[in-house]
Design a protein around this motif. Structure first.
Motif, PDB file in Angstrom:
ATOM      1  N   TYR A   6      17.354  33.821 -37.919  1.00 60.16           N
ATOM      2  CA  TYR A   6      17.050  34.055 -36.508  1.00 60.16           C
ATOM      3  C   TYR A   6      17.366  35.502 -36.156  1.00 60.16           C
ATOM      4  O   TYR A   6      18.180  36.149 -36.795  1.00 60.16           O
ATOM      5  CB  TYR A   6      17.864  33.098 -35.625  1.00 60.16           C
ATOM      6  N   GLU A  55      22.150  33.981 -30.358  1.00 57.09           N
ATOM      7  CA  GLU A  55      21.695  33.251 -29.173  1.00 57.09           C
ATOM      8  C   GLU A  55      20.428  32.452 -29.490  1.00 57.09           C
ATOM      9  O   GLU A  55      20.285  31.301 -29.078  1.00 57.09           O
ATOM     10  CB  GLU A  55      21.428  34.209 -27.993  1.00 57.09           C
ATOM     11  N   GLN A  56      19.497  33.087 -30.225  1.00 55.15           N
ATOM     12  CA  GLN A  56      18.268  32.399 -30.592  1.00 55.15           C
ATOM     13  C   GLN A  56      18.585  31.211 -31.500  1.00 55.15           C
ATOM     14  O   GLN A  56      18.031  30.135 -31.349  1.00 55.15           O
ATOM     15  CB  GLN A  56      17.291  33.351 -31.286  1.00 55.15           C
ATOM     16  N   GLN A  78      19.871  28.398 -29.381  1.00 52.27           N
ATOM     17  CA  GLN A  78      18.792  27.760 -28.621  1.00 52.27           C
ATOM     18  C   GLN A  78      17.989  26.798 -29.502  1.00 52.27           C
ATOM     19  O   GLN A  78      17.688  25.678 -29.100  1.00 52.27           O
ATOM     20  CB  GLN A  78      17.859  28.810 -28.025  1.00 52.27           C
TER      21      GLN A  78
END
Length: 167
Positions: free
Chosen positions: A54, A58-59, A62
């Motif tokens: 990623y 944060e991604q 998510q």
């Protein structure tokens, strides 16, 4: 010359293994669905998401939140048709039976709950389980399943990409 002939034969066999049922029937899809349920495909989806790269933490969070909140039935239903195209109905039924057995459950537990290993090992089967693993129907199904295992993982990744891109 012998090498190129062997490579050609191997590639033809590989192509045949990955096109077991080009137009699956409803029974083929149901058998694939049951296989995915017995092998806990939602955990395979989580593993695929966890092993993916990623752009940022944060991604990753998510995506993992989306995947963890998926209903298992959604994963089984979405993957059933692509898997039915890869595996014959007989293979799906036999592998479902395997993953529902006590030994199959041990294999799944080790697959989804073990840490990374340089040389992964399967759990030791009991004598009764060894006898089951030597039956011709299982040997044939296991061979077809292993020949298509990477394609099944690819279909899981394709579904993961669809889930990530959906809002």
């Amino acid at each position: 010359m012998k090498f190129s002939a062997a490579a050609l034969i191997a590639s033809l066999l590989m192509g045949m293994a990955q096109a077991a049922t080009p137009n699956p029937t409803a029974d083929d899809v149901k058998a694939a669905h049951d296989l995915l349920a017995s092998m806990q495909a939602e955990k395979m989806m989580r593993m695929t998401a966890g092993m993916s790269k990623y752009a940022s933490p944060e991604q990753r969070k998510q995506v993992m939140d989306k995947v963890i909140n998926l209903q298992p039935e959604f994963v089984y239903t979405r993957l059933a048709t692509p898997v039915a195209k890869l595996l014959s109905k007989d293979t799906s039924l036999e592998m479902t039976r395997f993953y529902q057995s006590s030994y199959g459950k041990k294999v799944l537990h080790d697959t989804y709950n073990s840490s990374a290993q340089m040389y992964p090992s399967a759990p030791k089967p009991t004598p009764a389980e060894q006898a089951e693993l030597k039956k011709p129907a299982y040997l044939k199904a296991d061979q077809e399943f292993k020949a298509n295992e990477s394609a099944i993982h690819h279909e899981t990744f394709v579904l993961l990409k669809e889930i990530i891109s959906s809002k």
